[in-house]
Design a protein around this motif. Structure first.
Motif, mmCIF file in Angstrom:
data_model
loop_
_atom_site.group_PDB
_atom_site.id
_atom_site.type_symbol
_atom_site.label_atom_id
_atom_site.label_comp_id
_atom_site.label_asym_id
_atom_site.label_seq_id
_atom_site.Cartn_x
_atom_site.Cartn_y
_atom_site.Cartn_z
ATOM 1 N N GLU A 1 34.834 41.072 48.845
ATOM 2 C CA GLU A 1 35.142 41.264 47.428
ATOM 3 C C GLU A 1 34.330 40.282 46.580
ATOM 4 N N PRO A 2 33.909 40.700 45.377
ATOM 5 C CA PRO A 2 33.211 39.764 44.474
ATOM 6 C C PRO A 2 34.110 38.598 44.095
ATOM 7 N N ALA A 3 33.498 37.468 43.763
ATOM 8 C CA ALA A 3 34.277 36.307 43.318
ATOM 9 C C ALA A 3 35.092 36.677 42.095
ATOM 10 N N GLY A 4 36.329 36.201 42.066
ATOM 11 C CA GLY A 4 37.192 36.476 40.929
ATOM 12 C C GLY A 4 37.911 37.806 40.995
ATOM 13 N N SER A 5 37.871 38.491 42.155
ATOM 14 C CA SER A 5 38.501 39.806 42.254
ATOM 15 C C SER A 5 40.003 39.749 42.016
ATOM 16 N N ILE A 6 40.655 38.699 42.519
ATOM 17 C CA ILE A 6 42.106 38.602 42.337
ATOM 18 C C ILE A 6 42.435 38.565 40.852
ATOM 19 N N GLU A 7 41.689 37.766 40.086
ATOM 20 C CA GLU A 7 41.933 37.670 38.654
ATOM 21 C C GLU A 7 41.710 39.018 37.964
ATOM 22 N N VAL A 8 40.715 39.761 38.436
ATOM 23 C CA VAL A 8 40.441 41.084 37.856
ATOM 24 C C VAL A 8 41.628 42.014 38.077
ATOM 25 N N TYR A 9 42.159 42.033 39.296
ATOM 26 C CA TYR A 9 43.286 42.922 39.594
ATOM 27 C C TYR A 9 44.563 42.463 38.887
#
Length: 223
Positions: free
Chosen positions: A184-192
């Motif tokens: 996953e790209p960096a920052g994916s958790i924040e995106v979701y």
């Protein structure tokens, strides 16, 4: 799901469980067991402790983080008190030692199912949001809402741990561990998290960032 590395025993158990009316998926090692448990819904899991690649106790502890409500029965030759206590403290719902008689195993599995699903399909509900985990459907105020697979697993985790902080490690485990996280790209958790916040706006629920710890699902004060 049956996780058992002894092929002869596994075949016998599958035959007996299917004869008793269960649908069974098998895992021959701990890595496969963890993968399946994190990616599929199982009504119950039978987990041997002495599994190759990843031992059953480690699988149990990891799955308890990502799926705290998953019914799990430990099946093992480790029969002394110390091992039984260790297994139960690690998150096992039940503990059966080898050798055993199949009718007892079947009875224990059915008892797990009764405790986990006392009536209808397993539902998670908070505010005006309702999630039907079996049907994979969600509604807010009675209106259907679409969630991507990543969003669904994240929301299911947050609902299951409502009013408790969910860490990024728990989210990573829910999504399949470090290997999946690296893809996953960096920052994916924040995106979701951002996407979920927008979709949850009409529900009376909000996701609060707890700095340095993780995320907390809570009901709005006026909800």
């Amino acid at each position: 799901m049956l996780a058992e590395d002894d092929a002869i025993l596994a075949d016998a158990l599958v035959a007996n469980l299917e004869h008793a009316g269960f649908e069974v998926e098998t895992a021959e090692n701990g890595a496969v067991a963890e993968y399946l448990l994190n990616r599929q819904h199982f009504d119950a899991a039978i987990l041997d402790i002495g599994l190759p690649l990843v031992d059953g106790l480690t699988v149990l502890k990891r799955v308890r983080i990502s799926k705290p409500a998953q019914p799990i029965l430990v099946l093992t030759a480790l029969c002394d008190l110390e091992h039984r206590v260790e297994g139960l403290n690690a998150g096992a719902d039940d503990y059966l030692t080898k050798p055993f008689e199949f009718p007892e195993l079947e009875a224990r599995v059915r008892a797990l199912l009764r405790r986990a699903q006392p009536g209808s399909a397993p539902l998670l509900q908070a505010g005006s949001l309702q999630m039907d985990r079996d049907a994979r459907r969600a509604t807010i105020g009675g209106e259907p809402v679409d969630f991507s697979p990543r969003e669904w697993s994240l929301l299911e985790l947050l609902l299951g741990q409502r009013d408790k902080v969910v860490t990024k490690e728990q989210i990573t485990q829910t999504w399949g561990g470090e290997a999946a996280a690296k893809s996953e790209p960096a920052g994916s958790i924040e995106v979701y998290i951002h996407r979920l916040r927008r979709k949850l706006e009409p529900s009376g629920l909000s996701i609060r960032t707890v700095r340095g710890l993780g995320y907390l699902l809570e009901a709005d004060a006026k909800a």
